[in-house]
Design a protein around this motif. Structure first.
Motif, PDB file in Angstrom:
ATOM      1  N   ASP A  48       0.844  -1.188   0.000  1.00 50.17           N
ATOM      2  CA  ASP A  48       0.000   0.000   0.000  1.00 50.17           C
ATOM      3  C   ASP A  48       0.886   1.248   0.000  1.00 50.17           C
ATOM      4  O   ASP A  48       2.090   1.170   0.236  1.00 50.17           O
ATOM      5  N   ARG A  74       0.682   5.277   1.607  1.00 51.07           N
ATOM      6  CA  ARG A  74      -0.119   6.167   2.448  1.00 51.07           C
ATOM      7  C   ARG A  74       0.598   7.490   2.646  1.00 51.07           C
ATOM      8  O   ARG A  74       1.826   7.555   2.656  1.00 51.07           O
ATOM      9  N   ASP A 109       0.223  10.636   5.397  1.00 51.34           N
ATOM     10  CA  ASP A 109      -0.418  11.116   6.610  1.00 51.34           C
ATOM     11  C   ASP A 109       0.510  12.088   7.317  1.00 51.34           C
ATOM     12  O   ASP A 109       1.524  12.514   6.746  1.00 51.34           O
TER      13      ASP A 109
END
Length: 114
Positions: A85, A87, A89
């Motif tokens: 994945d 990501r 953030d």
């Protein structure tokens, strides 16, 4: 009737789209993302990512969003069931491998043991 082909690794759409953007910058349509496992790291094994033009006959091949991900036979045995994945953030942006085969992982998430 169409049958679904189950892949041994979940290559998520966010990860594929990020790789697509990186590949577009390289301007080489032959490049594929190779994911591999090598010995080393603080937990015994470590993950690696590289762009590769070659694909071997015994590689596991997964295609998503116009990106080809290839994994060699030795590495796929450690990555079966894993999720790759991407990501973004408050901690930053990074590729993340969630691997159910890992019994322990290091704090940075780049190495693991089975």
């Amino acid at each position: 009737m169409t049958t679904a082909v189950e892949t041994p690794i979940n290559f998520t759409e966010p990860a594929a789209l990020k790789v697509r953007g990186l590949l577009d910058e390289e301007a080489n349509e032959a490049l594929k993302l190779r994911v591999f496992v090598t010995g080393g790291g603080c937990s015994g094994f470590q993950y690696g990512f590289t762009f590769d033009e070659s694909q071997e006959d015994d590689d596991t091949v997964i295609e998503r969003c116009g990106v080809t991900l290839v994994v060699d036979p030795m590495s796929v045995q450690y990555l079966t069931g894993a999720e790759i994945d991407y990501r973004e953030d408050v901690e930053g942006a990074q590729f993340v491998i969630r691997n159910p085969n890992a019994s322990t992982t290091c704090g940075c998430g780049n190495s693991f043991s089975v």
